[in-house]
Design a protein around this motif. Structure first.
Motif, mmCIF file in Angstrom:
data_model
loop_
_atom_site.group_PDB
_atom_site.id
_atom_site.type_symbol
_atom_site.label_atom_id
_atom_site.label_comp_id
_atom_site.label_asym_id
_atom_site.label_seq_id
_atom_site.Cartn_x
_atom_site.Cartn_y
_atom_site.Cartn_z
ATOM 1 N N GLY A 77 0.890 -1.456 -0.082
ATOM 2 C CA GLY A 77 -0.213 0.066 0.084
ATOM 3 C C GLY A 77 1.350 1.203 -0.315
ATOM 4 O O GLY A 77 0.487 2.157 1.220
ATOM 5 N N GLY A 78 1.928 0.830 -0.778
ATOM 6 C CA GLY A 78 2.957 2.737 -0.858
ATOM 7 C C GLY A 78 3.447 2.764 0.640
ATOM 8 O O GLY A 78 4.353 3.902 0.576
ATOM 9 N N LYS A 79 2.875 2.275 1.410
ATOM 10 C CA LYS A 79 3.751 3.018 2.679
ATOM 11 C C LYS A 79 3.718 1.393 3.707
ATOM 12 O O LYS A 79 4.782 2.525 4.807
ATOM 13 C CB LYS A 79 2.898 4.359 3.512
ATOM 14 C CG LYS A 79 3.340 4.358 4.178
ATOM 15 C CD LYS A 79 2.476 6.021 4.645
ATOM 16 C CE LYS A 79 3.806 5.996 5.899
ATOM 17 N NZ LYS A 79 2.522 7.671 6.338
ATOM 18 N N TYR A 80 3.204 0.687 3.855
ATOM 19 C CA TYR A 80 3.385 -0.132 4.548
ATOM 20 C C TYR A 80 4.116 -1.517 4.658
ATOM 21 O O TYR A 80 4.546 -1.493 3.979
ATOM 22 C CB TYR A 80 1.446 -0.395 5.647
ATOM 23 C CG TYR A 80 0.935 0.637 5.373
ATOM 24 C CD1 TYR A 80 0.910 1.934 6.051
ATOM 25 C CD2 TYR A 80 0.078 1.455 4.144
ATOM 26 C CE1 TYR A 80 0.177 3.052 6.816
ATOM 27 C CE2 TYR A 80 -1.229 2.932 4.180
ATOM 28 C CZ TYR A 80 -0.511 3.154 5.652
ATOM 29 O OH TYR A 80 -1.338 4.351 5.986
ATOM 30 N N LEU B 11 -6.280 -0.121 -4.164
ATOM 31 C CA LEU B 11 -6.345 1.051 -3.316
ATOM 32 C C LEU B 11 -6.967 1.402 -4.228
ATOM 33 O O LEU B 11 -6.563 2.861 -4.038
ATOM 34 C CB LEU B 11 -5.157 1.230 -2.516
ATOM 35 C CG LEU B 11 -3.942 -0.213 -0.914
ATOM 36 C CD1 LEU B 11 -3.349 -0.056 -1.067
ATOM 37 C CD2 LEU B 11 -5.502 0.146 0.274
ATOM 38 N N LEU C 64 -7.565 4.096 3.446
ATOM 39 C CA LEU C 64 -6.522 3.731 4.165
ATOM 40 C C LEU C 64 -6.904 5.665 4.715
ATOM 41 O O LEU C 64 -5.957 5.755 5.683
ATOM 42 C CB LEU C 64 -4.894 4.367 3.394
ATOM 43 C CG LEU C 64 -4.960 2.906 2.480
ATOM 44 C CD1 LEU C 64 -3.866 3.116 1.748
ATOM 45 C CD2 LEU C 64 -4.990 2.057 3.725
ATOM 46 N N LEU D 122 -0.668 5.596 -6.520
ATOM 47 C CA LEU D 122 -0.566 6.507 -4.660
ATOM 48 C C LEU D 122 0.206 6.145 -4.085
ATOM 49 O O LEU D 122 1.485 5.685 -5.219
ATOM 50 C CB LEU D 122 -0.793 5.079 -3.726
ATOM 51 C CG LEU D 122 -2.535 4.323 -3.417
ATOM 52 C CD1 LEU D 122 -1.755 3.583 -2.723
ATOM 53 C CD2 LEU D 122 -2.738 6.074 -2.813
ATOM 54 N N ASN E 252 4.288 7.758 -2.128
ATOM 55 C CA ASN E 252 4.331 7.976 -1.036
ATOM 56 C C ASN E 252 5.640 9.120 -0.820
ATOM 57 O O ASN E 252 6.208 9.434 -1.251
ATOM 58 C CB ASN E 252 5.127 6.466 -0.551
ATOM 59 C CG ASN E 252 4.916 7.079 1.162
ATOM 60 O OD1 ASN E 252 4.805 7.701 1.853
ATOM 61 N ND2 ASN E 252 5.417 6.222 1.806
#
Lengths: 390, 370
Positions: A36-39, A261, A270, A299, A301
């Motif tokens: 998810g781009g960051k998690y 997402l 999110l 998405l 980040n």
């Protein structure tokens, strides 16, 4: 030692290898796979715990724990660095009489009965760090109490075609489980276990001890503990969950869950201030989108530099895409670098991997999602370059 | 590596002409660069240089600053033995509040005396830069200076109000004047002073005994001929941010990738309070170019030449041009912004158009609905 009484504590199974994720889990456990781009996948269950008011969480690690334990630290990103309770990383350990690896999900908890006893909770929540979903475990606990249940299993309706991939249960009108089958060939229901179990501590303890004594058992919740309890007519209830839930166990499902997402109204939100997903933040600057860039349905980040075109893609922190490049239907993991005039189509580019100028990874025609392993470099060969100049 | 130097970020009488942007906050906590506050640059520089403890001498309007700094954990300054010290004015009576920084240093002299660190760096909060103080200290020791001032050569017309310095051939500062002085020099002081703790405490006491209570104006500038005050020339990016023109122009400088790369990464990273915002969602129809976008934004409209802080929403048909939108701003459908600075949580209703000029950007106050 006097410990504050915890009503419910969570045991998070995070030792999974995630073999079907291929090179993505070569050096890290499945719960540590970026999402998810960051998690990382485990952030979802950890954040769920915190938002549900569960402040003592045991994280059971085993396979390739380096990246995972580094990510977890002392639990501060989730506010789980507590004087009392908080997050505990629980790897298998050596004892006077030997000691073994965690043999199965149930055995992993069994080996940590001492940890649970030191807190002596009323309820124990068993969850796994392999799934993407936002769930209030407190509601599950409420239902569990209301039903006066011994154990409650969270279930979700899955398409009938997929039912044989899950633990499937049949329930009566009050939600009590009457039949349970682990990965049945001919499913009689489409209610799948989410791998989220709420147990009365006394029931759990007793079943684990008995299960361990049974040499025939594979020491697994789905295969052994639940069927045994069911056969003994224990009060097993289901708790129906109707929101987004995804097992991201394969490259395809991981890719798909990321693409989910990007919908205009994603079913997994999110950007939800009441249920924020916490993670170890890299603390990088706001990302830069150059005049030559075009970003749509994506998405992006922090720390990214985008000079190319990005369409329906997810860029993790510090990813870079050079001028003239196209990234479509793809995922760039942290620090991935795409040079100039490159094409990344239906692909996952690993952490710190480099795709050189003019290279292509993946294609629209391919069924499979192309994967570039972390730290790999893809560059044009001299022949490629000659062919290009001709 | 640990440096034998303690840090002071001196907010006492820190002059600003930031108008509405400092109506309710001190200069140190003015949001900058998409996700930072001005103080992050000096603070991160100190931490990256190996300075083990930093005192922030707060003075006025520091609620948001306290919230931002917290325990110091985002800068790894939540330490057992040293770390971050937030020191608000400690006064005998109210009239002491207006006294100069030397008085406040004196009131908090225990901060200086309780650690064995030999040197002190005293900095302001409004210099946007990334400085390695280990190098400054090296030069300080090698040159035999009693005070080393971090300076920067800046071209004529660079916005921001800064003291100017004149050096002799050996690098010694022979003259230094406030920003309004007529001194003909392209060297500006970055208001970062390195000196031994012993000298600092001596200057504090002798100056106060003479009834003088301003560190730079009294303790340093009047002693340029007695003390060996030398310049350390900073080579990296500098933005002196203490008026609106400087705020706007230095913000826009960040849109040059070489400035972005240098300011935020070299020699170390700039840290700030994390907010756990998700990545920014670009929707179909989004049209973003030459912009700096923080996390948690939701963009459906057009953004160009602009800086969006965390959690900004740009609705369909909206156009944001050459503007700065702080945290949680909302630009409604078909709204137009040009040369604007929106403070935090401003909402621009659908169809509304706001235009400033690049010299005088339009400023919207915090939480305004327009």
């Amino acid at each position: 030692m006097c410990m504050r009484k915890n009503e419910c504590i969570a045991m998070l199974l995070a030792g999974g290898e995630g073999r079907r994720l291929g090179v993505l889990t070569k050096d890290l456990a499945k719960p540590a796979v970026p999402f998810g781009g960051k998690y990382r996948i485990i952030d979802f269950t950890l954040s769920n715990c915190v938002h549900s008011g569960i402040e003592t969480v045991g994280v059971l690690t085993q396979y390739q724990p380096l990246m995972l334990t580094r990510h977890l630290g002392i639990g501060s990103p989730w506010g789980l660095d507590r004087r009392e309770g908080g997050m505990h990383v629980l790897p298998p350990y050596v004892r006077q009489k030997g000691g073994t690896w965690y043999k199965g999900t149930a055995n992993a908890i069994y080996q940590n009965l001492g940890f649970l006893e030191s807190y002596d909770p009323e309820y124990v929540l068993i969850i796994s760090g392999d799934h993407i979903y936002k769930m209030d475990y407190d509601l599950l606990l409420e239902a569990h109490k209301k039903n006066n249940a011994d154990a409650t299993i969270a279930v979700i309706s899955v398409p009938w075609a997929d039912a044989s991939r899950f633990g499937i249960m049949k329930v009566n009108e009050e939600g009590r489980i009457v039949e349970f089958a682990e990965k049945p060939k001919k499913p009689t229901s489409n209610l799948a276990s989410m791998g989220v179990y709420m147990f009365n501590w006394s029931v759990l303890k007793e079943s684990l001890i008995r299960d361990e004594a049974n040499a025939q058992s594979s020491n697994d919740f789905g295969k052994d503990i639940i069927p045994t309890l069911l056969a003994e007519d224990a009060r097993l209830f289901s708790y129906q969950f109707n929101d987004y839930w995804k097992d991201v166990g394969t490259i395809d499902s991981l890719w798909e869950a990321n693409m989910d997402l990007l919908e205009e109204r994603p079913s997994l939100q999110l950007n939800d201030r009441s249920w924020r997903i916490f993670t170890a933040n890299p603390n990088q600057p706001a990302h830069y989108v150059a005049p030559s860039a075009k970003v749509q349905s994506s998405l992006i980040n922090e720390g990214c530099v985008v000079e190319g075109a990005i369409n329906r893609s997810v860029l993790f922190n510090g990813a870079r895409v050079g001028e003239g490049s196209l990234v479509e239907d793809s995922i760039l993991l942290p620090g991935a670098v795409v040079g100039r005039n490159a094409k990344i189509i239906r692909a996952i580019v690993g952490e710190g991997a480099v795709v050189g100028d003019g290279c292509q990874v993946g294609s629209f025609d391919s069924e499979d999602i192309a994967v570039v392993g972390s730290g790999e470099t893809i560059a044009l060969t001299t022949e490629d370059k000659e062919a290009e100049t001709v | 590596m640990k440096l034998p130097m303690m840090g002071v970020i001196n907010l006492i009488h820190e002059a600003d002409e930031m108008e509405a942007l400092t109506g309710n906050r001190c200069l140190a906590s003015v949001p900058f660069g998409g996700r930072y506050r001005l103080i992050d640059f000096a603070l991160s520089s100190m931490v990256n240089s190996g300075i083990p403890n930093v005192a922030v001498f707060a003075h006025r309007k520091f609620r948001s600053l306290m919230d931002h700094l917290g325990s110091g954990s985002n800068w790894d300054l939540h330490r057992k033995m040293s770390g971050l010290f937030l020191l608000p004015p400690s006064m005998e009576d109210q009239t002491d509040f207006g006294k100069g920084d030397l008085y406040h240093f004196y009131r908090h002299r225990d901060y200086f005396t309780r650690t064995p660190l030999e040197y002190v760096v005293i900095s302001r909060s409004h210099m946007v830069c990334n400085v390695d103080f280990a190098k400054v200290l090296d030069q300080h020791r090698e040159s035999g200076a009693e005070v080393t001032v971090v300076c920067k050569r800046t071209p004529e017309g660079t916005p921001g109000l800064a003291r100017k310095a004149k050096l002799d051939d050996s690098g010694r500062i022979v003259e230094m004047q406030d920003h309004f002085g007529r001194l003909d020099s392209d060297i500006v002081s970055m208001e970062m002073y390195v000196l031994s703790k012993e000298l600092l405490l001596d200057l504090v006491e002798t100056s106060l005994a003479q009834g003088r209570d301003h560190f730079v104006r009294h303790a340093i500038l009047t002693r340029l001929h007695q003390l060996n005050v030398r310049a350390y020339m900073h080579e990296g990016v500098l933005g002196v941010v203490n008026n609106i023109a400087a705020y706007y122009q230095h913000s826009m400088e960040l849109l040059r990738p070489e400035v972005w790369r240098e300011l935020f990464f070299k020699p170390g990273s700039i840290y700030t309070k994390v907010k756990d915002e998700p990545p920014t969602h670009y929707r179909s129809g989004a049209d973003v170019s030459n912009s700096l976008i923080a996390n948690g934004c939701d963009i459906e409209g057009a953004v160009t030449g602009s800086i969006l802080f965390r959690g900004v929403k740009v609705a369909k048909g909206a156009v944001v041009r050459n503007s700065i939108v702080m945290q949680n701003g909302i630009i409604g459908e078909n709204g137009v912004l040009e040369n604007c600075i929106l403070d935090k949580e401003v909402e621009i209703r659908p169809q509304v158009q706001l235009r400033g000029s690049s010299e005088v950007p339009f400023i919207a106050l915090k939480r305004k609905v327009i």
